[in-house]
Motif scaffolding. Structure first.
Motif, PDB file in Angstrom:
ATOM      1  N   MET A   1       0.821  -1.207   0.000  1.00  0.00           N
ATOM      2  CA  MET A   1       0.000   0.000   0.000  1.00  0.00           C
ATOM      3  C   MET A   1       0.860   1.265   0.000  1.00  0.00           C
ATOM      4  O   MET A   1       0.567   2.221  -0.724  1.00  0.00           O
ATOM      5  CB  MET A   1      -0.945   0.033   1.192  1.00  0.00           C
ATOM      6  CG  MET A   1      -1.836   1.263   1.184  1.00  0.00           C
ATOM      7  SD  MET A   1      -2.966   1.362   2.568  1.00  0.00           S
ATOM      8  CE  MET A   1      -1.836   1.661   3.912  1.00  0.00           C
ATOM      9  N   LEU A   2       1.927   1.300   0.806  1.00  0.00           N
ATOM     10  CA  LEU A   2       2.766   2.503   0.848  1.00  0.00           C
ATOM     11  C   LEU A   2       3.460   2.757  -0.486  1.00  0.00           C
ATOM     12  O   LEU A   2       3.612   3.904  -0.914  1.00  0.00           O
ATOM     13  CB  LEU A   2       3.792   2.403   1.973  1.00  0.00           C
ATOM     14  CG  LEU A   2       3.214   2.509   3.384  1.00  0.00           C
ATOM     15  CD1 LEU A   2       4.313   2.330   4.413  1.00  0.00           C
ATOM     16  CD2 LEU A   2       2.482   3.813   3.585  1.00  0.00           C
ATOM     17  N   ARG A   3       3.869   1.694  -1.168  1.00  0.00           N
ATOM     18  CA  ARG A   3       4.473   1.837  -2.496  1.00  0.00           C
ATOM     19  C   ARG A   3       3.449   2.422  -3.466  1.00  0.00           C
ATOM     20  O   ARG A   3       3.762   3.320  -4.247  1.00  0.00           O
ATOM     21  CB  ARG A   3       4.955   0.473  -2.997  1.00  0.00           C
ATOM     22  CG  ARG A   3       5.615   0.521  -4.365  1.00  0.00           C
ATOM     23  CD  ARG A   3       5.912  -0.884  -4.888  1.00  0.00           C
ATOM     24  NE  ARG A   3       6.721  -1.664  -4.000  1.00  0.00           N
ATOM     25  CZ  ARG A   3       8.048  -1.817  -4.080  1.00  0.00           C
ATOM     26  NH1 ARG A   3       8.708  -1.208  -5.043  1.00  0.00           N
ATOM     27  NH2 ARG A   3       8.692  -2.568  -3.231  1.00  0.00           N
ATOM     28  N   ALA A   4       2.215   1.917  -3.408  1.00  0.00           N
ATOM     29  CA  ALA A   4       1.152   2.412  -4.278  1.00  0.00           C
ATOM     30  C   ALA A   4       0.848   3.885  -3.976  1.00  0.00           C
ATOM     31  O   ALA A   4       0.667   4.690  -4.891  1.00  0.00           O
ATOM     32  CB  ALA A   4      -0.103   1.565  -4.131  1.00  0.00           C
ATOM     33  N   ALA A   5       0.818   4.243  -2.695  1.00  0.00           N
ATOM     34  CA  ALA A   5       0.543   5.627  -2.302  1.00  0.00           C
ATOM     35  C   ALA A   5       1.665   6.557  -2.765  1.00  0.00           C
ATOM     36  O   ALA A   5       1.401   7.682  -3.219  1.00  0.00           O
ATOM     37  CB  ALA A   5       0.364   5.715  -0.793  1.00  0.00           C
TER      38      ALA A   5
ATOM     39  N   SER B   1      -0.545  -3.855 -10.301  1.00  0.00           N
ATOM     40  CA  SER B   1      -0.728  -3.469 -11.694  1.00  0.00           C
ATOM     41  C   SER B   1      -1.217  -2.031 -11.770  1.00  0.00           C
ATOM     42  O   SER B   1      -1.851  -1.528 -10.845  1.00  0.00           O
ATOM     43  CB  SER B   1      -1.713  -4.410 -12.396  1.00  0.00           C
ATOM     44  OG  SER B   1      -2.984  -4.341 -11.780  1.00  0.00           O
ATOM     45  N   ILE B   2      -0.893  -1.411 -12.891  1.00  0.00           N
ATOM     46  CA  ILE B   2      -1.267  -0.020 -13.103  1.00  0.00           C
ATOM     47  C   ILE B   2      -1.964   0.072 -14.450  1.00  0.00           C
ATOM     48  O   ILE B   2      -1.462  -0.442 -15.459  1.00  0.00           O
ATOM     49  CB  ILE B   2      -0.031   0.891 -13.058  1.00  0.00           C
ATOM     50  CG1 ILE B   2       0.660   0.714 -11.702  1.00  0.00           C
ATOM     51  CG2 ILE B   2      -0.426   2.348 -13.307  1.00  0.00           C
ATOM     52  CD1 ILE B   2       2.046   1.269 -11.623  1.00  0.00           C
TER      53      ILE B   2
ATOM     54  N   LYS C   1       3.830  -8.925 -12.260  1.00  0.00           N
ATOM     55  CA  LYS C   1       4.087 -10.345 -12.577  1.00  0.00           C
ATOM     56  C   LYS C   1       4.593 -10.506 -14.009  1.00  0.00           C
ATOM     57  O   LYS C   1       5.502 -11.286 -14.263  1.00  0.00           O
ATOM     58  CB  LYS C   1       2.839 -11.184 -12.338  1.00  0.00           C
ATOM     59  CG  LYS C   1       2.564 -11.403 -10.864  1.00  0.00           C
ATOM     60  CD  LYS C   1       1.445 -12.388 -10.648  1.00  0.00           C
ATOM     61  CE  LYS C   1       1.247 -12.622  -9.159  1.00  0.00           C
ATOM     62  NZ  LYS C   1       0.176 -13.582  -8.898  1.00  0.00           N
ATOM     63  N   ARG C   2       4.026  -9.769 -14.925  1.00  0.00           N
ATOM     64  CA  ARG C   2       4.450  -9.861 -16.323  1.00  0.00           C
ATOM     65  C   ARG C   2       5.881  -9.364 -16.501  1.00  0.00           C
ATOM     66  O   ARG C   2       6.678  -9.954 -17.230  1.00  0.00           O
ATOM     67  CB  ARG C   2       3.489  -9.061 -17.202  1.00  0.00           C
ATOM     68  CG  ARG C   2       3.833  -9.113 -18.694  1.00  0.00           C
ATOM     69  CD  ARG C   2       2.892  -8.285 -19.522  1.00  0.00           C
ATOM     70  NE  ARG C   2       3.109  -6.870 -19.212  1.00  0.00           N
ATOM     71  CZ  ARG C   2       2.229  -5.907 -19.462  1.00  0.00           C
ATOM     72  NH1 ARG C   2       1.066  -6.184 -20.011  1.00  0.00           N
ATOM     73  NH2 ARG C   2       2.496  -4.654 -19.154  1.00  0.00           N
ATOM     74  N   GLU C   3       6.206  -8.244 -15.833  1.00  0.00           N
ATOM     75  CA  GLU C   3       7.524  -7.630 -15.977  1.00  0.00           C
ATOM     76  C   GLU C   3       8.572  -8.245 -15.048  1.00  0.00           C
ATOM     77  O   GLU C   3       9.770  -8.070 -15.265  1.00  0.00           O
ATOM     78  CB  GLU C   3       7.439  -6.122 -15.715  1.00  0.00           C
ATOM     79  CG  GLU C   3       6.499  -5.384 -16.646  1.00  0.00           C
ATOM     80  CD  GLU C   3       6.940  -5.404 -18.090  1.00  0.00           C
ATOM     81  OE1 GLU C   3       8.159  -5.456 -18.357  1.00  0.00           O
ATOM     82  OE2 GLU C   3       6.068  -5.376 -18.972  1.00  0.00           O
ATOM     83  N   GLY C   4       8.109  -8.910 -13.980  1.00  0.00           N
ATOM     84  CA  GLY C   4       9.033  -9.520 -13.029  1.00  0.00           C
ATOM     85  C   GLY C   4       9.689  -8.525 -12.085  1.00  0.00           C
ATOM     86  O   GLY C   4      10.714  -8.817 -11.472  1.00  0.00           O
ATOM     87  N   ARG C   5       9.058  -7.343 -11.955  1.00  0.00           N
ATOM     88  CA  ARG C   5       9.621  -6.278 -11.120  1.00  0.00           C
ATOM     89  C   ARG C   5       8.578  -5.179 -10.948  1.00  0.00           C
ATOM     90  O   ARG C   5       7.529  -5.199 -11.584  1.00  0.00           O
ATOM     91  CB  ARG C   5      10.867  -5.690 -11.772  1.00  0.00           C
ATOM     92  CG  ARG C   5      10.565  -5.068 -13.136  1.00  0.00           C
ATOM     93  CD  ARG C   5      11.793  -4.526 -13.838  1.00  0.00           C
ATOM     94  NE  ARG C   5      11.467  -4.064 -15.170  1.00  0.00           N
ATOM     95  CZ  ARG C   5      10.935  -2.884 -15.468  1.00  0.00           C
ATOM     96  NH1 ARG C   5      10.672  -2.029 -14.499  1.00  0.00           N
ATOM     97  NH2 ARG C   5      10.682  -2.548 -16.714  1.00  0.00           N
ATOM     98  N   PHE C   6       8.896  -4.230 -10.078  1.00  0.00           N
ATOM     99  CA  PHE C   6       8.076  -3.032  -9.943  1.00  0.00           C
ATOM    100  C   PHE C   6       8.587  -1.978 -10.928  1.00  0.00           C
ATOM    101  O   PHE C   6       9.765  -1.992 -11.294  1.00  0.00           O
ATOM    102  CB  PHE C   6       8.172  -2.473  -8.514  1.00  0.00           C
ATOM    103  CG  PHE C   6       7.459  -3.317  -7.511  1.00  0.00           C
ATOM    104  CD1 PHE C   6       6.095  -3.203  -7.314  1.00  0.00           C
ATOM    105  CD2 PHE C   6       8.162  -4.233  -6.752  1.00  0.00           C
ATOM    106  CE1 PHE C   6       5.442  -3.987  -6.379  1.00  0.00           C
ATOM    107  CE2 PHE C   6       7.524  -5.024  -5.817  1.00  0.00           C
ATOM    108  CZ  PHE C   6       6.158  -4.898  -5.633  1.00  0.00           C
ATOM    109  N   PRO C   7       7.732  -1.029 -11.315  1.00  0.00           N
ATOM    110  CA  PRO C   7       8.206   0.020 -12.216  1.00  0.00           C
ATOM    111  C   PRO C   7       9.063   1.039 -11.470  1.00  0.00           C
ATOM    112  O   PRO C   7       8.832   1.326 -10.294  1.00  0.00           O
ATOM    113  CB  PRO C   7       6.910   0.674 -12.705  1.00  0.00           C
ATOM    114  CG  PRO C   7       5.940   0.480 -11.594  1.00  0.00           C
ATOM    115  CD  PRO C   7       6.308  -0.863 -11.000  1.00  0.00           C
TER     116      PRO C   7
END
Length: 92
Positions: free
Chosen positions: A16-20, A49-50, A61-67
């Motif tokens: 949640m903090l990453r999303a915020a 996902s975004i 999951k598709r990219e195997g990492r966070f943006p």
């Protein structure tokens, strides 16, 4: 009508903090270009996902990492305001 960016995150994973943080960065950059940022707790474990409208622009999951935030701003800009300069965050 201005688009809404949706960040769907796994609350069980503690994202949640990453999303915020990403929502804050996007809102400060695209104040005049988006309707808002929706933070949506996912019912699917591990999801991050975004999307903008019906278009998925990043899936962990598709990219195997966070943006990276720079990358995310470029992805959003390319859809909501392709002519907008991102300054130092822009593609070379």
């Amino acid at each position: 009508m201005k688009p809404t960016v949706q960040i769907e995150y796994c609350p069980k994973c503690g994202w949640m903090l990453r999303a915020a943080y990403m929502a804050q960065e996007l809102l400060s950059t695209f104040t005049d270009d988006v309707n808002g940022i929706l933070l949506k707790p996912s019912e699917v474990n591990g999801r991050y996902s975004i999307s903008i409208g019906d278009k998925l622009i990043f899936d962990r999951k598709r990219e195997g990492r966070f943006p990276e935030i720079k990358e995310l701003k470029q992805l959003v800009r390319d859809i909501v305001n392709p002519d907008k300069s991102l300054g130092h965050s822009d593609k070379k």
